[in-house]
Design an enzyme around this catalytic site. Structure first.
Site, PDB file in Angstrom:
ATOM      1  N   LYS A  23       0.806  -1.229   0.000  1.00  0.00           N
ATOM      2  CA  LYS A  23       0.000   0.000   0.000  1.00  0.00           C
ATOM      3  C   LYS A  23       0.838   1.278   0.000  1.00  0.00           C
ATOM      4  O   LYS A  23       0.566   2.205  -0.761  1.00  0.00           O
ATOM      5  CB  LYS A  23      -0.931  -0.011   1.214  1.00  0.00           C
ATOM      6  CG  LYS A  23      -1.708   1.278   1.394  1.00  0.00           C
ATOM      7  CD  LYS A  23      -2.822   1.146   2.403  1.00  0.00           C
ATOM      8  CE  LYS A  23      -2.362   1.233   3.825  1.00  0.00           C
ATOM      9  NZ  LYS A  23      -3.506   1.238   4.774  1.00  0.00           N
ATOM     10  N   GLY A  78      -0.919  -6.128  14.631  1.00  0.00           N
ATOM     11  CA  GLY A  78      -1.510  -4.855  15.035  1.00  0.00           C
ATOM     12  C   GLY A  78      -0.482  -3.755  15.239  1.00  0.00           C
ATOM     13  O   GLY A  78       0.728  -4.000  15.285  1.00  0.00           O
ATOM     14  N   ARG A 300       7.135  14.678 -19.142  1.00  0.00           N
ATOM     15  CA  ARG A 300       7.419  13.479 -18.342  1.00  0.00           C
ATOM     16  C   ARG A 300       8.742  13.584 -17.573  1.00  0.00           C
ATOM     17  O   ARG A 300       9.551  14.468 -17.828  1.00  0.00           O
ATOM     18  CB  ARG A 300       7.359  12.267 -19.258  1.00  0.00           C
ATOM     19  CG  ARG A 300       5.930  12.097 -19.800  1.00  0.00           C
ATOM     20  CD  ARG A 300       5.811  10.969 -20.766  1.00  0.00           C
ATOM     21  NE  ARG A 300       6.257   9.718 -20.186  1.00  0.00           N
ATOM     22  CZ  ARG A 300       6.519   8.632 -20.895  1.00  0.00           C
ATOM     23  NH1 ARG A 300       6.381   8.659 -22.219  1.00  0.00           N
ATOM     24  NH2 ARG A 300       6.916   7.537 -20.310  1.00  0.00           N
ATOM     25  N   HIS A 330       3.177  22.189 -31.952  1.00  0.00           N
ATOM     26  CA  HIS A 330       2.029  21.355 -32.329  1.00  0.00           C
ATOM     27  C   HIS A 330       2.392  19.886 -32.540  1.00  0.00           C
ATOM     28  O   HIS A 330       3.349  19.581 -33.243  1.00  0.00           O
ATOM     29  CB  HIS A 330       1.386  21.845 -33.629  1.00  0.00           C
ATOM     30  CG  HIS A 330       1.645  23.275 -33.936  1.00  0.00           C
ATOM     31  ND1 HIS A 330       0.736  24.271 -33.623  1.00  0.00           N
ATOM     32  CD2 HIS A 330       2.705  23.899 -34.505  1.00  0.00           C
ATOM     33  CE1 HIS A 330       1.237  25.438 -34.006  1.00  0.00           C
ATOM     34  NE2 HIS A 330       2.419  25.241 -34.535  1.00  0.00           N
ATOM     35  N   ALA A 390      10.594  19.574 -44.499  1.00  0.00           N
ATOM     36  CA  ALA A 390       9.346  18.945 -44.058  1.00  0.00           C
ATOM     37  C   ALA A 390       9.229  17.527 -44.616  1.00  0.00           C
ATOM     38  O   ALA A 390       9.634  17.248 -45.744  1.00  0.00           O
ATOM     39  CB  ALA A 390       8.160  19.782 -44.510  1.00  0.00           C
TER      40      ALA A 390
HETATM   41  C1  UD1 Z   1      -5.386   3.186  12.530  1.00  0.00           C
HETATM   42  C2  UD1 Z   1      -5.732   3.477  13.974  1.00  0.00           C
HETATM   43  C3  UD1 Z   1      -6.987   4.386  14.002  1.00  0.00           C
HETATM   44  C4  UD1 Z   1      -6.741   5.654  13.212  1.00  0.00           C
HETATM   45  C5  UD1 Z   1      -6.256   5.340  11.801  1.00  0.00           C
HETATM   46  C6  UD1 Z   1      -5.760   6.612  11.131  1.00  0.00           C
HETATM   47  C7  UD1 Z   1      -5.031   1.525  15.289  1.00  0.00           C
HETATM   48  C8  UD1 Z   1      -5.499   0.289  15.980  1.00  0.00           C
HETATM   49  N1  UD1 Z   1      -5.980   2.244  14.667  1.00  0.00           N
HETATM   50  O1  UD1 Z   1      -6.458   2.458  11.959  1.00  0.00           O
HETATM   51  O2  UD1 Z   1      -7.309   4.719  15.342  1.00  0.00           O
HETATM   52  O3  UD1 Z   1      -7.928   6.418  13.167  1.00  0.00           O
HETATM   53  O4  UD1 Z   1      -5.142   4.410  11.828  1.00  0.00           O
HETATM   54  O5  UD1 Z   1      -5.456   6.418   9.790  1.00  0.00           O
HETATM   55  O6  UD1 Z   1      -3.863   1.833  15.321  1.00  0.00           O
HETATM   56  N2  UD1 Z   1       0.513  -1.564  10.497  1.00  0.00           N
HETATM   57  C9  UD1 Z   1       1.666  -2.267  10.801  1.00  0.00           C
HETATM   58  N3  UD1 Z   1       1.542  -3.481  11.422  1.00  0.00           N
HETATM   59  C10 UD1 Z   1       0.349  -4.009  11.786  1.00  0.00           C
HETATM   60  C11 UD1 Z   1      -0.826  -3.258  11.482  1.00  0.00           C
HETATM   61  C12 UD1 Z   1      -0.698  -2.037  10.843  1.00  0.00           C
HETATM   62  O7  UD1 Z   1       2.775  -1.834  10.494  1.00  0.00           O
HETATM   63  O8  UD1 Z   1       0.326  -5.103  12.354  1.00  0.00           O
HETATM   64  C13 UD1 Z   1       0.657  -0.263   9.802  1.00  0.00           C
HETATM   65  C14 UD1 Z   1      -0.067  -0.252   8.468  1.00  0.00           C
HETATM   66  O9  UD1 Z   1       0.804  -0.664   7.440  1.00  0.00           O
HETATM   67  C15 UD1 Z   1      -0.490   1.204   8.333  1.00  0.00           C
HETATM   68  C16 UD1 Z   1      -0.602   1.690   9.766  1.00  0.00           C
HETATM   69  O10 UD1 Z   1       0.072   0.749  10.582  1.00  0.00           O
HETATM   70  O11 UD1 Z   1       0.492   1.984   7.644  1.00  0.00           O
HETATM   71  C17 UD1 Z   1      -2.047   1.789  10.211  1.00  0.00           C
HETATM   72  O12 UD1 Z   1      -2.665   0.524  10.050  1.00  0.00           O
HETATM   73  P1  UD1 Z   1      -4.110   0.370   9.408  1.00  0.00           P
HETATM   74  O13 UD1 Z   1      -4.440  -1.080   9.339  1.00  0.00           O
HETATM   75  O14 UD1 Z   1      -4.220   1.165   8.180  1.00  0.00           O
HETATM   76  O15 UD1 Z   1      -4.983   1.001  10.601  1.00  0.00           O
HETATM   77  P2  UD1 Z   1      -6.400   1.695  10.531  1.00  0.00           P
HETATM   78  O16 UD1 Z   1      -7.444   0.652  10.524  1.00  0.00           O
HETATM   79  O17 UD1 Z   1      -6.441   2.687   9.425  1.00  0.00           O
HETATM   80 CA    CA Z   2      -5.036   3.286   7.750  1.00  0.00          CA
END
Ligand code: UD1
Ligand code: CA
Length: 420
Positions: A23, A78, A300, A330, A390
């Site tokens: 992403k 997480g 570009r 052109h 041309a």
């Molecule tokens: C998260 C927040 C939320 C906030 C939002 C803002 C948490 C639990 N929630 O939610 O409160 O409003 O961002 O955009 O934090 N990532 C890791 N490892 C993991 C999970 C996620 O590196 O195990 C990274 C993802 O790549 C991403 C970022 O952490 O860049 C946030 O994770 P994402 O899953 O997008 O969280 P949200 O659901 O958007």
């Molecule tokens: Ca997010």
């Protein structure tokens, strides 16, 4: 002044993007999402920046500057777990830690700076950024106590009753005292619904322990956008595009129709240059002053255009240098070309820069005149003040000497040396 280090969370695949590309590598206005966040940590003087990676970590790693430390998160457990993955680097560190999400390209550095400043002034254990948004769905909601202090962040999936209606969201920017942060991470329990460790549980934990939590609210709510879907990506692109155009207009560039002009992040344009409608200017492009670009032009990457150049309608310029006062008005294509000053590129001129295997250079020296509908098959060189009639085809390897006239298919030199 306390030391500052940054941690950027970017391990997620971005499941909701439905993409094989991680992403954070999807571009917004020509620049990968994560680069916007890295630029902020750099601008704020982070002494060391750690990026937590997981999905296709090698691919992301290859795009990072060498001084950035990348750390693998073995399992996507997480955001709290992601921060934990860098803990070994922070054992004896006593400064502040700025945590950013790798998917928030619209953040402004002055806003993030306000978070760090407030954090230091208030001596809070954690200060985080909030935004008031029209549609808070998907974001963590900021729960405030009776005295107005933030006491918890409730994730969207866990929000019940009135919590779902809260319009103040967590942007995902946190400044924490390192010691308190890593101590607390060990205490965060797994969220039963999502089976993840939420970094956002930190706030409730600090509140319960009687530690101070502060917040800063964004002035511009668009800053809070986290890119989770392709739709978010398009929204981010739209917001950033308008910011880029506004900044260029402030610098003295005329953009006749911002709604049909697309300019990537990092493109540089001099004052009194006019960008006409339906023009696309990509990243790594520099355009001088007093130029006319478009309508319907595509400039570009790798292109350098000097002052007083006119690039007209239905034109494409790629990886080329164009000297001052050169006209190409052109239906033309210049690729891998080194063009001098005062050159006239007639209507419909095309450089055939690719032979199926590699790109080759076309050199057109000062004052040359390339007649309409000519094809220059690279590698090829057109000398100073030379004229190509041309409809000519100048074949590969050919040099038209200075001041000579060439024409025909294939082009033959009909006047050698000084014409006229
Ligand atoms: C998260 C927040 C939320 C906030 C939002 C803002 C948490 C639990 N929630 O939610 O409160 O409003 O961002 O955009 O934090 N990532 C890791 N490892 C993991 C999970 C996620 O590196 O195990 C990274 C993802 O790549 C991403 C970022 O952490 O860049 C946030 O994770 P994402 O899953 O997008 O969280 P949200 O659901 O958007
Ligand atoms: Ca997010």
């Amino acid at each position: 002044m306390k030391e500052l280090r940054a941690i950027i969370l970017a391990a997620g695949k971005g499941t909701r993007m439905k993409s094989v590309i991680p992403k954070v590598l999807h571009p917004v206005c020509g620049k990968p999402i994560i680069q916007y966040v890295l630029d902020i940590s750099k601008a704020l003087g982070s002494l060391k920046t750690y990026v937590v990676l997981g999905y296709k970590s090698d691919v992301v790693k290859n795009t990072l500057e060498s001084q950035i430390v990348s750390v693998d998160q073995p399992k996507m457990l997480g955001t709290a777990d992601a921060v934990k993955c860098v803990s070994k680097y922070f054992k004896s560190y006593r400064g502040d830690v700025l945590i950013l999400c790798g998917d928030t390209p619209l953040l402004d550095k002055t806003t993030v700076k306000r978070v760090v400043q407030k954090h230091r002034k208030s001596k809070a254990a954690c200060t985080f950024l909030t935004a008031i948004v029209h549609d808070p769905k998907g974001y963590g909601r900021v729960i405030r106590g009776e005295d107005g202090c933030a006491i918890a962040i409730r994730e969207d999936k866990d929000a019940v009753g009135y919590e779902s209606d809260i319009a103040e969201i967590n942007v995902g920017v946190y400044c924490c005292q390192s010691k308190e942060l890593f101590k607390a991470l060990g205490e965060i329990k797994v969220n039963k619904k999502k089976r993840e460790f939420y970094l956002t549980d930190l706030i409730e934990f600090f509140f319960e322990k009687g530690l101070k939590v502060e917040t800063v609210e964004t002035e511009d709510s668009t800053e809070g956008l986290g890119v989770n879907t392709r739709e978010d990506l398009a929204v981010a692109e739209g917001v950033l595009r308008q910011r880029i155009l506004k900044e260029l207009m402030l610098q003295g560039v005329t953009i006749t129709d911002p709604s049909t002009t697309y300019i990537d992040a990092g493109a540089k344009i001099g004052s009194d240059t006019v960008i006409h409608p339906f023009t696309l200017i990509e990243s790594d492009v520099r355009i001088g002053s007093n130029c006319q670009i478009g309508p319907f032009a595509r400039i570009r990457p790798g292109t350098r255009i000097h002052d007083k150049v006119e690039i007209g309608n239905f034109t494409e310029v790629s990886r080329s240098k164009i000297g001052s006062k050169t006209f190409m008005k052109h239906f033309s294509f210049l690729g891998d070309s080194l063009v001098g000053t005062n050159v006239n590129i007639g209507a419909g001129v095309v450089t055939a820069n690719f032979n199926g295997q590699q790109k080759n250079i076309t050199k057109i020296d000062d004052g040359a005149f390339i007649g309409s509908d000519s094809v220059l098959i690279a590698p090829v060189k057109i000398g100073k003040k030379a004229i190509v009639g041309a409809g000519s085809v100048v074949v590969k390897g050919k040099t038209i000497p200075d001041g000579s006239v060439a024409m025909g298919v294939p082009a033959k030199i009909i006047i050698k040396g000084k014409h006229k």
